[in-house]
Design a protein around this motif. Structure first.
Motif, PDB file in Angstrom:
ATOM      1  N   ASN A   1       0.773  -1.240   0.000  1.00  0.00           N
ATOM      2  CA  ASN A   1       0.000   0.000   0.000  1.00  0.00           C
ATOM      3  C   ASN A   1       0.805   1.290   0.000  1.00  0.00           C
ATOM      4  N   LYS A   2       2.087   1.247   0.287  1.00  0.00           N
ATOM      5  CA  LYS A   2       2.852   2.494   0.445  1.00  0.00           C
ATOM      6  C   LYS A   2       2.882   3.337  -0.821  1.00  0.00           C
ATOM      7  N   ASP A   3       3.066   2.730  -1.984  1.00  0.00           N
ATOM      8  CA  ASP A   3       3.144   3.503  -3.227  1.00  0.00           C
ATOM      9  C   ASP A   3       1.798   4.111  -3.600  1.00  0.00           C
ATOM     10  N   ARG A   4       0.742   3.334  -3.436  1.00  0.00           N
ATOM     11  CA  ARG A   4      -0.596   3.854  -3.739  1.00  0.00           C
ATOM     12  C   ARG A   4      -0.959   4.999  -2.801  1.00  0.00           C
ATOM     13  N   LEU A   5      -0.623   4.824  -1.539  1.00  0.00           N
ATOM     14  CA  LEU A   5      -0.926   5.857  -0.551  1.00  0.00           C
ATOM     15  C   LEU A   5      -0.131   7.123  -0.859  1.00  0.00           C
ATOM     16  N   TYR A   6       1.128   6.959  -1.223  1.00  0.00           N
ATOM     17  CA  TYR A   6       1.949   8.117  -1.581  1.00  0.00           C
ATOM     18  C   TYR A   6       1.353   8.846  -2.793  1.00  0.00           C
ATOM     19  N   ALA A   7       0.975   8.102  -3.821  1.00  0.00           N
ATOM     20  CA  ALA A   7       0.415   8.725  -5.017  1.00  0.00           C
ATOM     21  C   ALA A   7      -0.874   9.489  -4.693  1.00  0.00           C
ATOM     22  N   TYR A   8      -1.712   8.892  -3.873  1.00  0.00           N
ATOM     23  CA  TYR A   8      -2.948   9.560  -3.455  1.00  0.00           C
ATOM     24  C   TYR A   8      -2.638  10.847  -2.690  1.00  0.00           C
TER      25      TYR A   8
ATOM     26  N   LEU B   1       5.737  16.547   1.765  1.00  0.00           N
ATOM     27  CA  LEU B   1       4.612  16.415   2.695  1.00  0.00           C
ATOM     28  C   LEU B   1       3.932  15.062   2.520  1.00  0.00           C
ATOM     29  N   ALA B   2       3.783  14.619   1.277  1.00  0.00           N
ATOM     30  CA  ALA B   2       3.156  13.322   1.014  1.00  0.00           C
ATOM     31  C   ALA B   2       3.959  12.189   1.644  1.00  0.00           C
ATOM     32  N   VAL B   3       5.285  12.261   1.549  1.00  0.00           N
ATOM     33  CA  VAL B   3       6.138  11.243   2.173  1.00  0.00           C
ATOM     34  C   VAL B   3       5.929  11.234   3.687  1.00  0.00           C
ATOM     35  N   ASP B   4       5.919  12.418   4.291  1.00  0.00           N
ATOM     36  CA  ASP B   4       5.693  12.512   5.737  1.00  0.00           C
ATOM     37  C   ASP B   4       4.326  11.952   6.125  1.00  0.00           C
ATOM     38  N   LEU B   5       3.326  12.259   5.321  1.00  0.00           N
ATOM     39  CA  LEU B   5       1.974  11.788   5.630  1.00  0.00           C
ATOM     40  C   LEU B   5       1.847  10.274   5.479  1.00  0.00           C
TER      41      LEU B   5
ATOM     42  N   VAL C   1      -9.673   6.953  -6.728  1.00  0.00           N
ATOM     43  CA  VAL C   1     -10.001   5.999  -7.784  1.00  0.00           C
ATOM     44  C   VAL C   1      -8.763   5.689  -8.622  1.00  0.00           C
ATOM     45  N   ALA C   2      -7.967   6.711  -8.913  1.00  0.00           N
ATOM     46  CA  ALA C   2      -6.812   6.530  -9.797  1.00  0.00           C
ATOM     47  C   ALA C   2      -5.640   5.834  -9.125  1.00  0.00           C
ATOM     48  N   THR C   3      -5.443   6.041  -7.846  1.00  0.00           N
ATOM     49  CA  THR C   3      -4.200   5.562  -7.237  1.00  0.00           C
ATOM     50  C   THR C   3      -4.363   4.570  -6.104  1.00  0.00           C
ATOM     51  N   ALA C   4      -5.485   4.529  -5.461  1.00  0.00           N
ATOM     52  CA  ALA C   4      -5.587   3.739  -4.236  1.00  0.00           C
ATOM     53  C   ALA C   4      -5.993   2.294  -4.470  1.00  0.00           C
ATOM     54  N   ASP C   5      -6.535   1.979  -5.639  1.00  0.00           N
ATOM     55  CA  ASP C   5      -6.996   0.626  -5.918  1.00  0.00           C
ATOM     56  C   ASP C   5      -8.021   0.180  -4.881  1.00  0.00           C
ATOM     57  N   LEU C   6      -8.900   1.102  -4.521  1.00  0.00           N
ATOM     58  CA  LEU C   6      -9.979   0.804  -3.586  1.00  0.00           C
ATOM     59  C   LEU C   6     -11.261   0.570  -4.371  1.00  0.00           C
TER      60      LEU C   6
END
Length: 155
Positions: free
Chosen positions: A11-18, A28-32, A118-123
């Protein structure tokens, strides 16, 4: 590899992209991402394989808090470029990504979040509905409308 390590890897890459699309700020995205996994682990432990929807809910809330504290800066376009391409292809990719990110920035905040999930999280739409606390049908309608708005902006 234990269940939490696998959950993190998946999940780390998808979460980062989101989070990058949501905040427009790569550091900031990396920190989050780190903060979201720490909060998830601290609160819910290493139960089973983890809940992706819950992780994204935590990340969304952390991002909203961070956005309230500071204004988002434009996204780091270079982070999205594949270094394996020729310089010409990289320029085209850079321009395309920049144009798309600018178009996404013109959407309403909730539309921007939906498109990013929708685009990055694969949820699934059901998981996204849980994050926003709305019905699955409502998610489908909002995503469709957001895509139409994005298409109009890009045209």
């Amino acid at each position: 590899m234990d269940a939490y390590s696998q959950f993190y890897s998946d999940n780390k890459d998808r979460l980062y992209a989101y989070l990058l699309r949501m905040t427009g700020d790569a550091p900031l995205a990396v920190d989050l991402v780190q903060d979201s996994f720490v909060r998830y682990l601290k609160r819910y432990g290493c139960q089973d394989a983890g809940s992706r929807a819950l992780l994204f809910t935590i990340a969304r809330n952390a991002a909203l808090d961070a956005i309230r504290k500071r204004k988002a800066v434009s996204a780091e376009v270079d982070d999205c470029i594949d270094p394996g391409h020729t310089p010409e292809e990289q320029v085209i990719q850079r321009q395309t990504v920049s144009r798309l990110l600018k178009a996404i920035d013109q959407l309403e905040p909730q539309d921007r979040e939906l498109i990013s999930l929708v685009a990055t999280a694969d949820l699934t739409y059901r998981e996204i509905a849980g994050i926003f606390n709305i019905s699955e049908a409502n998610v489908k309608v909002r995503v469709h409308r957001a895509r139409l708005k994005l298409r109009d902006i890009m045209a």
